[in-house]
Design an enzyme around this catalytic site. Structure first.
Site, PDB file in Angstrom:
ATOM      1  N   LYS A  70      -0.215  15.582 -15.893  1.00 38.93           N
ATOM      2  CA  LYS A  70      -1.203  14.511 -16.031  1.00 38.93           C
ATOM      3  C   LYS A  70      -2.263  14.795 -14.978  1.00 38.93           C
ATOM      4  CE  LYS A  70      -2.837  11.183 -14.896  1.00 38.93           C
ATOM      5  NZ  LYS A  70      -4.267  11.168 -14.505  1.00 38.93           N
ATOM      6  N   GLU A 118      -9.133   8.213   5.731  1.00 39.55           N
ATOM      7  CA  GLU A 118      -9.658   9.383   5.026  1.00 39.55           C
ATOM      8  C   GLU A 118     -10.853   8.970   4.158  1.00 39.55           C
ATOM      9  OE1 GLU A 118      -7.425  10.797   1.601  1.00 39.55           O
ATOM     10  OE2 GLU A 118      -7.585  12.830   2.376  1.00 39.55           O
ATOM     11  N   CYS A 167      -7.949  17.954   1.427  1.00 41.46           N
ATOM     12  CA  CYS A 167      -7.005  17.102   2.169  1.00 41.46           C
ATOM     13  C   CYS A 167      -6.752  17.610   3.584  1.00 41.46           C
ATOM     14  CB  CYS A 167      -5.693  17.004   1.406  1.00 41.46           C
ATOM     15  SG  CYS A 167      -5.005  18.620   1.003  1.00 41.46           S
TER      16      CYS A 167
HETATM   17  P1  NAD Z   1      -5.793   9.582  -6.626  1.00 38.24           P
HETATM   18  O1  NAD Z   1      -4.589   9.170  -5.869  1.00 38.24           O
HETATM   19  O2  NAD Z   1      -6.828   8.582  -6.898  1.00 38.24           O
HETATM   20  O3  NAD Z   1      -5.354  10.185  -8.049  1.00 38.24           O
HETATM   21  C1  NAD Z   1      -4.424  11.243  -8.141  1.00 38.24           C
HETATM   22  C2  NAD Z   1      -3.751  11.224  -9.505  1.00 38.24           C
HETATM   23  O4  NAD Z   1      -2.929  10.056  -9.619  1.00 38.24           O
HETATM   24  C3  NAD Z   1      -4.719  11.169 -10.678  1.00 38.24           C
HETATM   25  O5  NAD Z   1      -4.249  12.035 -11.682  1.00 38.24           O
HETATM   26  C4  NAD Z   1      -4.646   9.718 -11.109  1.00 38.24           C
HETATM   27  O6  NAD Z   1      -5.007   9.496 -12.453  1.00 38.24           O
HETATM   28  C5  NAD Z   1      -3.179   9.422 -10.885  1.00 38.24           C
HETATM   29  N1  NAD Z   1      -2.813   8.014 -10.750  1.00 38.24           N
HETATM   30  C6  NAD Z   1      -3.577   6.996 -10.297  1.00 38.24           C
HETATM   31  N2  NAD Z   1      -2.852   5.850 -10.274  1.00 38.24           N
HETATM   32  C7  NAD Z   1      -1.614   6.168 -10.712  1.00 38.24           C
HETATM   33  C8  NAD Z   1      -0.410   5.420 -10.881  1.00 38.24           C
HETATM   34  N3  NAD Z   1      -0.336   4.129 -10.590  1.00 38.24           N
HETATM   35  N4  NAD Z   1       0.694   6.064 -11.330  1.00 38.24           N
HETATM   36  C9  NAD Z   1       0.656   7.390 -11.604  1.00 38.24           C
HETATM   37  N5  NAD Z   1      -0.463   8.149 -11.458  1.00 38.24           N
HETATM   38  C10 NAD Z   1      -1.576   7.548 -11.002  1.00 38.24           C
HETATM   39  O7  NAD Z   1      -6.382  10.848  -5.828  1.00 38.24           O
HETATM   40  P2  NAD Z   1      -7.730  11.666  -6.088  1.00 38.24           P
HETATM   41  O8  NAD Z   1      -8.903  10.778  -5.801  1.00 38.24           O
HETATM   42  O9  NAD Z   1      -7.659  12.395  -7.372  1.00 38.24           O
HETATM   43  O10 NAD Z   1      -7.619  12.788  -4.969  1.00 38.24           O
HETATM   44  C11 NAD Z   1      -7.964  12.576  -3.627  1.00 38.24           C
HETATM   45  C12 NAD Z   1      -6.739  12.359  -2.785  1.00 38.24           C
HETATM   46  O11 NAD Z   1      -5.806  13.407  -2.990  1.00 38.24           O
HETATM   47  C13 NAD Z   1      -7.064  12.365  -1.303  1.00 38.24           C
HETATM   48  O12 NAD Z   1      -6.346  11.338  -0.670  1.00 38.24           O
HETATM   49  C14 NAD Z   1      -6.566  13.729  -0.852  1.00 38.24           C
HETATM   50  O13 NAD Z   1      -6.237  13.816   0.516  1.00 38.24           O
HETATM   51  C15 NAD Z   1      -5.370  13.902  -1.713  1.00 38.24           C
HETATM   52  N6  NAD Z   1      -4.990  15.307  -1.814  1.00 38.24           N
HETATM   53  C16 NAD Z   1      -3.868  15.714  -1.176  1.00 38.24           C
HETATM   54  C17 NAD Z   1      -3.498  17.043  -1.219  1.00 38.24           C
HETATM   55  C18 NAD Z   1      -2.247  17.519  -0.511  1.00 38.24           C
HETATM   56  O14 NAD Z   1      -1.796  18.608  -0.828  1.00 38.24           O
HETATM   57  N7  NAD Z   1      -1.693  16.763   0.421  1.00 38.24           N
HETATM   58  C19 NAD Z   1      -4.269  17.965  -1.928  1.00 38.24           C
HETATM   59  C20 NAD Z   1      -5.420  17.512  -2.586  1.00 38.24           C
HETATM   60  C21 NAD Z   1      -5.778  16.175  -2.522  1.00 38.24           C
END
Ligand code: NAD
Length: 501
Positions: free
Chosen positions: A196, A406, A308
């Site tokens: 997803k 962040e 991140c």
């Molecule tokens: P997000 O948390 O908004 O979304 C991530 C994913 O979760 C998307 O596919 C979204 O549709 C899905 N999602 C949202 N609500 C959900 C729910 N209730 N249940 C299941 N899935 C759900 O994150 P984003 O804006 O896409 O990415 C940015 C974030 O990701 C930042 O906080 C960044 O630090 C983090 N990130 C972390 C890493 C790591 O390896 N630690 C790597 C890249 C990005």
């Protein structure tokens, strides 16, 4: 700061409407489509399918049906399939780059140099991973007779077994790379995946479906269901026949996923947010300080800070502070912002208007609390697209939101410190703990300081990552580790097998 602007050419073909990729075939969405927007032009790139419970269920069933025989497939054959995926990704990379670049807004350098090649590398790495030993032999143990069993010499082994059906939910910043980082080790170890991807840019991940099939991956092992809202991911997390959720995204969503996954006792790997601190010690000489400036500037110059692990907080020993922030603000001003498809551009747009607004609101709030914006801070030209100028914020207290939360954009905060204790206190003073950095002339001292940082990784005098090192967060930055062979461990469970010798 210089800017590049796109001269738009009229579109001749309408953007493509994609379908879900389930059980080795395209499947028409029941709930229609939503638009994918190019963050630089604000024009449609394509239309992604809306996915709901029925499509998630179909994908999970397909994955379940395919997984057992894949797990029984000799590792050498699994490795060969993943190797062919890497070959095809490398061969088709030039065709995929324009789509991925358009949906992510990544600069050409990032899209061409990293989005596709890094995904190919991950499949290549885990093709080798499929061949890594999955059995840990244990020394025989003499055991006394008991009411349970006659005792004697007992032999055992710990064997890594696939977890089963893995739900992969990913963030938008490196859509194909993030997904490859999950799908490749999961498939290498005999699992099936239901993916997803992030709603903003899932099209490249859908394109992987036919590519994996062409590489010889049996149908049902790689499925992609997309959707514009949280519901699609929620349905995947709630599905009773999913054994594990591997998630990359924000801490707030990670927390919701952990709670929901607990209800069906799913295994979780949670890769969450970060607020990396770069500590510049007083013993850092000119060369190391220059490396530190360059490293911290990666928060601006690398995918507009949507990383991140970015060193978004720079903590500088008081003796170097003024000179350091001057060098940083010059660096920020020298960067070319604008059209990501222009070779000269270094800083492209953020993914969406919502993300730009969030970053701008963070900087505005910091100003209201008394912080000073030394570089950036105003919305740059071009006016179309979701741009934020490389921004440097000073006069920041460690308690201020901009020093703790962040933003996921091209914003760096600089704070001075007097001694190592204060630097460690500030660095550890956020709820995150993903990646910190120490810049010092004494690597031994930096090593000792690393032990005091509550962070999944610590870079000494570099922001370069080691591809084989474990990757993951402490505290609110996540649970679990992937990367290198640790990625294989993440997608397997240990089974003990015991026998009388
Ligand atoms: P997000 O948390 O908004 O979304 C991530 C994913 O979760 C998307 O596919 C979204 O549709 C899905 N999602 C949202 N609500 C959900 C729910 N209730 N249940 C299941 N899935 C759900 O994150 P984003 O804006 O896409 O990415 C940015 C974030 O990701 C930042 O906080 C960044 O630090 C983090 N990130 C972390 C890493 C790591 O390896 N630690 C790597 C890249 C990005």
């Amino acid at each position: 700061m210089t800017t590049t602007t796109r001269t738009t050419t009229p579109r001749t073909t309408p953007p493509r409407a994609y379908q879900h990729w389930i059980d080795g075939a395209w499947r028409q969405p029941e709930d229609g489509h939503y638009e994918i927007t190019n963050p630089a032009t604000e024009e449609p790139v394509g239309h992604a399918p809306e996915g709901a419970g029925a499509e998630i269920d179909a994908a999970v069933r397909a994955a379940r049906a395919a997984q057992e025989s894949w797990a029984a497939t000799p590792p050498r054959e699994r490795a060969a399939v993943l190797d062919r995926v890497a070959d095809l990704l490398t061969e088709r990379g030039p065709d995929l780059v324009p789509l991925i670049q358009a949906e992510t807004g990544a600069t050409l350098r990032v899209a061409r140099g990293m989005q596709v090649p890094t995904a190919a590398e991950r499949f290549r790495r885990y093709a080798r991973g499929a061949l890594e030993p999955d059995t840990v032999p244990l020394a025989p143990q003499p055991v006394q007779a008991s009411a349970l069993a006659p005792g004697g010499l007992i032999g055992a082994a710990a064997v890594r077994r696939p977890i089963g059906v893995v739900g992969c939910i990913t963030s938008y910043n490196f859509p194909v790379v993030n997904l490859a980082g999950k799908a490749a080790p999961a498939l290498a170890t005999g699992n099936a995946v239901v993916c997803k991807p992030a709603p903003q840019d899932p099209l490249g991940c859908l394109e992987l479906g036919p590519l994996l099939q062409e590489a010889g991956l049996p149908d049902g092992l790689y499925n992609v269901v997309t959707g514009s809202g949280a519901g699609t991911g929620e349905a995947l997390v709630a599905h009773p026949d999913v054994d594990m959720i591997s998630f990359t995204g924000s801490t707030s969503v990670g927390r919701r996923i952990a709670a929901a996954a607990g209800r069906t006792m799913k295994r979780t790997l949670l890769e969450l947010g970060g607020k990396g601190a770069a500590l510049v010690l007083e013993d850092a000489d000119d060369r190391i300080r220059a490396a530190a400036v360059h490293s911290v500037a990666s928060t601006w110059a690398f995918h507009s800070g949507q990383i991140c692990t970015a060193p978004t907080r720079v903590l500088v020993h008081r003796s170097h502070y003024d000179e350091f922030v001057t060098a940083l603000s010059r660096y920020a001003a020298s960067l070319t912002v604008g059209d990501p498809s222009d070779e000269r551009t270094v800083v492209g747009p953020l993914i969406s208007a919502a993300q730009r607004d969030r970053v701008e609101a963070g900087v505005r709030a910091a100003r209201a609390e008394g912080a000073e914006v030394l570089a950036g801070g105003a919305r740059p030209a071009p006016r179309t697209g979701f741009y934020v100028a490389p921004t440097l914020v000073v006069n920041v207290g460690p308690e201020m939101a901009i020093a703790r939360e962040e933003l996921f954009g091209p914003v760096v905060v600089a704070l001075p410190f007097e001694d190592d204790d204060e630097a460690v206190r500030i660095a550890n003073g956020t709820r995150y703990g993903l990646y910190d950095y120490v810049f010092s002339g004494d690597a031994g001292r930096a090593w000792r300081l690393a032990a005091r940082l509550r962070s999944g990784s610590v870079g000494i005098n570099t922001v370069q990552r080691h591809p084989e090192s474990p990757f993951g967060g402490c505290k609110d930055s996540g649970v679990g580790r992937d990367g290198g062979s640790f990625g294989l461990h993440a997608y397997t469970e240990l089974q003990s097998v015991v026998w009388p010798s």
